[in-house]
Write a protein that holds these residues in place. Sequence first.
Motif, PDB file in Angstrom:
ATOM      1  N   ALA A  53      -1.398 -75.031 -47.930  1.00  0.00           N
ATOM      2  CA  ALA A  53      -0.596 -73.825 -47.651  1.00  0.00           C
ATOM      3  C   ALA A  53      -0.803 -72.803 -48.764  1.00  0.00           C
ATOM      4  CB  ALA A  53       0.877 -74.191 -47.516  1.00  0.00           C
ATOM      5  N   ALA A  89      14.010 -73.310 -43.619  1.00  0.00           N
ATOM      6  CA  ALA A  89      12.638 -73.223 -44.156  1.00  0.00           C
ATOM      7  C   ALA A  89      11.618 -73.332 -43.027  1.00  0.00           C
ATOM      8  CB  ALA A  89      12.410 -74.327 -45.198  1.00  0.00           C
ATOM      9  N   ASP A  90      11.913 -74.170 -42.036  1.00  0.00           N
ATOM     10  CA  ASP A  90      10.975 -74.317 -40.914  1.00  0.00           C
ATOM     11  C   ASP A  90      10.902 -73.034 -40.083  1.00  0.00           C
ATOM     12  OD1 ASP A  90      10.724 -76.844 -41.899  1.00  0.00           O
ATOM     13  OD2 ASP A  90      11.629 -77.868 -40.181  1.00  0.00           O
ATOM     14  N   TYR A 117      -1.732 -78.322 -40.819  1.00  0.00           N
ATOM     15  CA  TYR A 117      -2.793 -78.629 -41.764  1.00  0.00           C
ATOM     16  C   TYR A 117      -3.407 -80.006 -41.628  1.00  0.00           C
ATOM     17  CZ  TYR A 117      -1.273 -74.355 -43.925  1.00  0.00           C
ATOM     18  OH  TYR A 117      -0.970 -73.048 -44.135  1.00  0.00           O
ATOM     19  N   LEU A 118      -2.595 -81.043 -41.688  1.00  0.00           N
ATOM     20  CA  LEU A 118      -3.277 -82.324 -41.844  1.00  0.00           C
ATOM     21  C   LEU A 118      -2.658 -83.527 -41.169  1.00  0.00           C
ATOM     22  CD1 LEU A 118      -1.277 -83.326 -44.037  1.00  0.00           C
ATOM     23  CD2 LEU A 118      -2.993 -82.730 -45.739  1.00  0.00           C
ATOM     24  N   HIS A 149      16.450 -77.243 -44.733  1.00  0.00           N
ATOM     25  CA  HIS A 149      15.159 -77.600 -44.143  1.00  0.00           C
ATOM     26  C   HIS A 149      14.912 -76.815 -42.849  1.00  0.00           C
ATOM     27  CE1 HIS A 149      15.531 -81.836 -46.203  1.00  0.00           C
ATOM     28  NE2 HIS A 149      15.539 -80.838 -47.065  1.00  0.00           N
ATOM     29  N   SER A 157       8.806 -70.622 -42.058  1.00  0.00           N
ATOM     30  CA  SER A 157       7.366 -70.940 -42.125  1.00  0.00           C
ATOM     31  C   SER A 157       6.667 -70.356 -40.892  1.00  0.00           C
ATOM     32  CB  SER A 157       7.127 -72.442 -42.239  1.00  0.00           C
ATOM     33  OG  SER A 157       7.310 -73.094 -40.996  1.00  0.00           O
ATOM     34  N   ARG A 190       6.801 -74.299 -48.695  1.00  0.00           N
ATOM     35  CA  ARG A 190       8.197 -74.541 -49.079  1.00  0.00           C
ATOM     36  C   ARG A 190       8.925 -75.433 -48.085  1.00  0.00           C
ATOM     37  NH1 ARG A 190      10.071 -70.108 -52.660  1.00  0.00           N
ATOM     38  NH2 ARG A 190      12.142 -70.331 -51.731  1.00  0.00           N
ATOM     39  N   SER A 191       8.574 -75.340 -46.800  1.00  0.00           N
ATOM     40  CA  SER A 191       9.261 -76.183 -45.817  1.00  0.00           C
ATOM     41  C   SER A 191       8.974 -77.663 -46.102  1.00  0.00           C
ATOM     42  CB  SER A 191       8.841 -75.812 -44.385  1.00  0.00           C
ATOM     43  OG  SER A 191       7.501 -76.220 -44.112  1.00  0.00           O
ATOM     44  N   VAL A 192       7.851 -77.937 -46.697  1.00  0.00           N
ATOM     45  CA  VAL A 192       7.515 -79.314 -47.066  1.00  0.00           C
ATOM     46  C   VAL A 192       8.083 -79.642 -48.443  1.00  0.00           C
ATOM     47  CG1 VAL A 192       5.601 -80.890 -47.562  1.00  0.00           C
ATOM     48  CG2 VAL A 192       5.434 -79.274 -45.646  1.00  0.00           C
ATOM     49  N   GLU A 194       6.650 -66.203 -41.229  1.00  0.00           N
ATOM     50  CA  GLU A 194       5.762 -65.521 -42.183  1.00  0.00           C
ATOM     51  C   GLU A 194       4.369 -65.243 -41.606  1.00  0.00           C
ATOM     52  OE1 GLU A 194       4.584 -67.489 -45.818  1.00  0.00           O
ATOM     53  OE2 GLU A 194       4.144 -69.375 -44.801  1.00  0.00           O
ATOM     54  N   LEU A 223      10.657 -65.226 -50.658  1.00  0.00           N
ATOM     55  CA  LEU A 223       9.310 -65.370 -50.090  1.00  0.00           C
ATOM     56  C   LEU A 223       8.370 -64.240 -50.472  1.00  0.00           C
ATOM     57  CD1 LEU A 223       9.901 -66.523 -46.413  1.00  0.00           C
ATOM     58  CD2 LEU A 223       9.347 -67.908 -48.427  1.00  0.00           C
ATOM     59  N   ALA A 226       4.755 -77.437 -40.570  1.00  0.00           N
ATOM     60  CA  ALA A 226       3.615 -77.127 -41.439  1.00  0.00           C
ATOM     61  C   ALA A 226       2.658 -78.324 -41.575  1.00  0.00           C
ATOM     62  CB  ALA A 226       4.104 -76.688 -42.819  1.00  0.00           C
ATOM     63  N   THR A 248      -0.314 -81.069 -48.209  1.00  0.00           N
ATOM     64  CA  THR A 248       0.045 -79.993 -47.276  1.00  0.00           C
ATOM     65  C   THR A 248       0.438 -78.750 -48.056  1.00  0.00           C
ATOM     66  OG1 THR A 248       0.890 -81.686 -45.774  1.00  0.00           O
ATOM     67  CG2 THR A 248       1.522 -79.415 -45.307  1.00  0.00           C
ATOM     68  N   PRO A 277       8.161 -81.535 -40.724  1.00  0.00           N
ATOM     69  CA  PRO A 277       8.120 -80.070 -40.644  1.00  0.00           C
ATOM     70  C   PRO A 277       6.844 -79.631 -39.936  1.00  0.00           C
ATOM     71  CG  PRO A 277       7.558 -80.808 -42.853  1.00  0.00           C
ATOM     72  CD  PRO A 277       8.011 -82.023 -42.098  1.00  0.00           C
ATOM     73  N   LEU A 284      10.614 -78.470 -50.113  1.00  0.00           N
ATOM     74  CA  LEU A 284      12.068 -78.668 -50.113  1.00  0.00           C
ATOM     75  C   LEU A 284      12.424 -80.105 -49.754  1.00  0.00           C
ATOM     76  CD1 LEU A 284      13.770 -75.670 -48.243  1.00  0.00           C
ATOM     77  CD2 LEU A 284      14.283 -76.523 -50.548  1.00  0.00           C
ATOM     78  N   ARG A 285      11.755 -80.623 -48.721  1.00  0.00           N
ATOM     79  CA  ARG A 285      12.024 -82.003 -48.296  1.00  0.00           C
ATOM     80  C   ARG A 285      11.568 -82.990 -49.363  1.00  0.00           C
ATOM     81  NH1 ARG A 285      11.209 -79.276 -43.340  1.00  0.00           N
ATOM     82  NH2 ARG A 285      12.395 -80.093 -41.551  1.00  0.00           N
ATOM     83  N   LEU A 341       0.207 -69.033 -47.568  1.00  0.00           N
ATOM     84  CA  LEU A 341       1.358 -69.150 -46.677  1.00  0.00           C
ATOM     85  C   LEU A 341       2.449 -69.951 -47.384  1.00  0.00           C
ATOM     86  CD1 LEU A 341      -0.496 -69.620 -43.265  1.00  0.00           C
ATOM     87  CD2 LEU A 341       0.641 -67.568 -44.147  1.00  0.00           C
ATOM     88  N   ASP A 342       3.140 -69.240 -48.222  1.00  0.00           N
ATOM     89  CA  ASP A 342       4.102 -69.856 -49.117  1.00  0.00           C
ATOM     90  C   ASP A 342       5.244 -70.548 -48.384  1.00  0.00           C
ATOM     91  OD1 ASP A 342       4.302 -69.764 -52.098  1.00  0.00           O
ATOM     92  OD2 ASP A 342       6.389 -69.307 -51.506  1.00  0.00           O
ATOM     93  N   ALA A 343       5.741 -69.924 -47.335  1.00  0.00           N
ATOM     94  CA  ALA A 343       6.878 -70.506 -46.608  1.00  0.00           C
ATOM     95  C   ALA A 343       6.476 -71.816 -45.938  1.00  0.00           C
ATOM     96  CB  ALA A 343       7.424 -69.511 -45.575  1.00  0.00           C
ATOM     97  N   HIS A 344       5.203 -71.934 -45.556  1.00  0.00           N
ATOM     98  CA  HIS A 344       4.719 -73.206 -45.017  1.00  0.00           C
ATOM     99  C   HIS A 344       4.872 -74.298 -46.074  1.00  0.00           C
ATOM    100  CE1 HIS A 344       3.015 -70.810 -41.811  1.00  0.00           C
ATOM    101  NE2 HIS A 344       2.477 -71.871 -41.241  1.00  0.00           N
TER     102      HIS A 344
END
Lengths: 433, 433
Positions: free
Chosen positions: A412, B254-255, B362-363, B251, B258, A422-424, B261, B292, B358, A408, B356, A426-427, A417-420
């Motif tokens: 991103a 960040a969500d 994507y997937l 988290h 995301s 980062r939300s993953v 942005e 960001l 994101a 993911t 999240p 970070l976790r 889409l960097d913030a996308h």
Amino acid sequence: MIPILRFSAEDFAARFARIEQRAEAMPAGVEATVRDILRAVRERGDAAVCDYTRQFDRLDLTADGLEVRAAEIDAAVARVTAEDLAALQLAADRIAAYHRRQKQETWLSTDEDDILLGQLVRPLDRVGIYVPGGKAAYPSSVLMNAIPARVAGVKEIIMVVPMPGGEVNPHVLAAARLAGVQRIFRIGGAQAVAALAYGTATVPKVDKITGPGNIYVATAKKQLFGLVDIDMIAGPSEILIVNDGSGNPRHLAADLLSQAEHDELASAVLVTTCAAMATQVQAEVARQLNELPRQAIARSAIEQFGAIIVAADLPQALDFCNRIATEHLELAVAEPFALLPQVRHAGAIFMGHHTPEALGDYLAGPNHTLPTGGTARFFSPLSLDDFVKKSSLICCSAAGLKRLGPQTVRIAGLEGLDAHGRSVQLRLDDLNA
Amino acid sequence: MIPILRFSAEDFAARFARIEQRAEAMPAGVEATVRDILRAVRERGDAAVCDYTRQFDRLDLTADGLEVRAAEIDAAVARVTAEDLAALQLAADRIAAYHRRQKQETWLSTDEDDILLGQLVRPLDRVGIYVPGGKAAYPSSVLMNAIPARVAGVKEIIMVVPMPGGEVNPHVLAAARLAGVQRIFRIGGAQAVAALAYGTATVPKVDKITGPGNIYVATAKKQLFGLVDIDMIAGPSEILIVNDGSGNPRHLAADLLSQAEHDELASAVLVTTCAAMATQVQAEVARQLNELPRQAIARSAIEQFGAIIVAADLPQALDFCNRIATEHLELAVAEPFALLPQVRHAGAIFMGHHTPEALGDYLAGPNHTLPTGGTARFFSPLSLDDFVKKSSLICCSAAGLKRLGPQTVRIAGLEGLDAHGRSVQLRLDDLNA
């Protein structure tokens, strides 16, 4: 006289194009008039609805007169004979049974990556059914729109039906009661559509508006699409009958006329591989026309937008049928099931010699709201699908996130889409810490 | 700074209305400009498409340069790293697996009155996928639009993607190849939508157009709705996170970011029952914003259309959530499944702390094309349903017609449609003769 044409005729393409393009051109000013009506109802609510109802329906109402009271419905239903009620009830039951087969279920399932995925299917909260008023108020329209909504589980079904000059159609009110309509308002036109879409002090705001109407109603629906959902954009009605020379010319002529009597823009076309059948049906149409109460309408439709076409063979007839993508298709042939796999586009298909289209209009069960004018290539009959909405559901475990997270983050990154990502990430960092 | 609001604040309704009504008002002139472009493409075909492409995309092409050749796609795909291709392939596989679950089957069945009824489900013949071009060309959009079409069995998937100044995004072309897109044209804007809807000498006419685009693309789709089918009318994107005080403020922040942005009109809202969480997330949003790359966009979205709301309890939070009917809903709570039955409207629901949003972009598998701006009340995620159409089927036996015919004649009589009744009565008379 219904004309007999041949595919090979030089002017065939031009003549048929005239039939295909028969839909009324939007008269100048309709879009602007509708826009004004929508704005007035949005801004002034019930007051605007009452003004337009006075102007267009010759009905002088205040807001508290807009709703049809239970006592009025009772009185109307009492005027309907037991036999008529029984026929409407049979239709209602059969329509409900067919539409129950369309039910889609909510599902949830866990995949091989330990991710729970699902799709929730839920009814809309509240829908509006538009029913044309006056002489052309059809109880079958009420059943065909309200019953799928009820079967889908819609909690509140609101009907609007104009009552020009105060005229009430008791069968329409009886059908509304049979179908489970909760509330009825005696309003019509673009103002009724606007009231349903925006809501007023009296008329509740709905999530979706379905049902047939004139050009003002259709234009209002199209302009409001997005604020509410609507059913399809419908044009004038049509039938195409494919025949192999079998069957009874009187029946085929009657089926063409049943379509033609709808309105002057209706189209009724027979494609037959049998030249003798073509001339017999032509004569029968002429004969039966003289007996019809709605003769003037049917004659106009038949002469302008009717045709009998002699095809060289069935494959040629079916090619044509797939090009037209008709609303109603009768396979009036000896072996309709042999032909069915070759039919690619049609709203509803009537099989064999014992299935006149009128059966489908009323009580076979499938919906009579069907895609017209070639739109059967991409639109579907009105169905339960129109009265539900879906939500997707994703539930990822920590293990699943570890498995899918890195990919993911990668996608991103591709999309910038960097913030996308980062939300993953970070976790992932916290899980790996 | 993302503002912290309370439902009880006097200005809450006004402040939130600003968020809900953030969709760009249609700039003056767009409708007329689009109408002109559609007319030009309808009348002049490829020549008009080339003219507009020169004007808007600074690309000087003749008709035979509109299509992207296989060799160009090969060259673009060759520039994509194996790791990136693998990530896109994983996404493609998971999206295909989810959408296969949405398959509806054709059914036929005979009822107690000896009438065979059915519903045929068939793929559309040909669809067009609109993919925005330039820097914001997203391979995930290609996958999310083309894969459901392919899974549905659509025979021909046509993609249009503008290439302003000739810029090619290799990931978009690679995604198109993975997803099974058959042909790609380097055109965009209302002119590309028009080319797909009307067909030109070079661009094939399609049955449905899906995919995101700017206001010109969206307006063209709406104006052409009916001539072709379209997907939903989409507004700016949004997320609503419901939180019960559990989980990690980093988290949640960040969500929110995301979502923010995406563009200046994006909305990111957290509703939490925990005041401490509210202030922690507020601080985290401020901190993470500084890191960001798309900081300016995210900051504008967060400040204008972001909010953290402190709710008295979860029922209050869920009431709000149902009123908003958000596109993306995160149930970032300890027990998301306990809350799920109370969620009535949402495009996609992300369950718990390891999901999240994101992931869904994507997937995870479900579609990322979702209803926005409260339309989750009645619209559904893009799905297999969008790429099939249905036909109903009725086959009546002589015995069935004898049973249902008389009631059909009766209802036709109620509606004053005599020819409908006669088409049935004639057959009944012959069967009884």
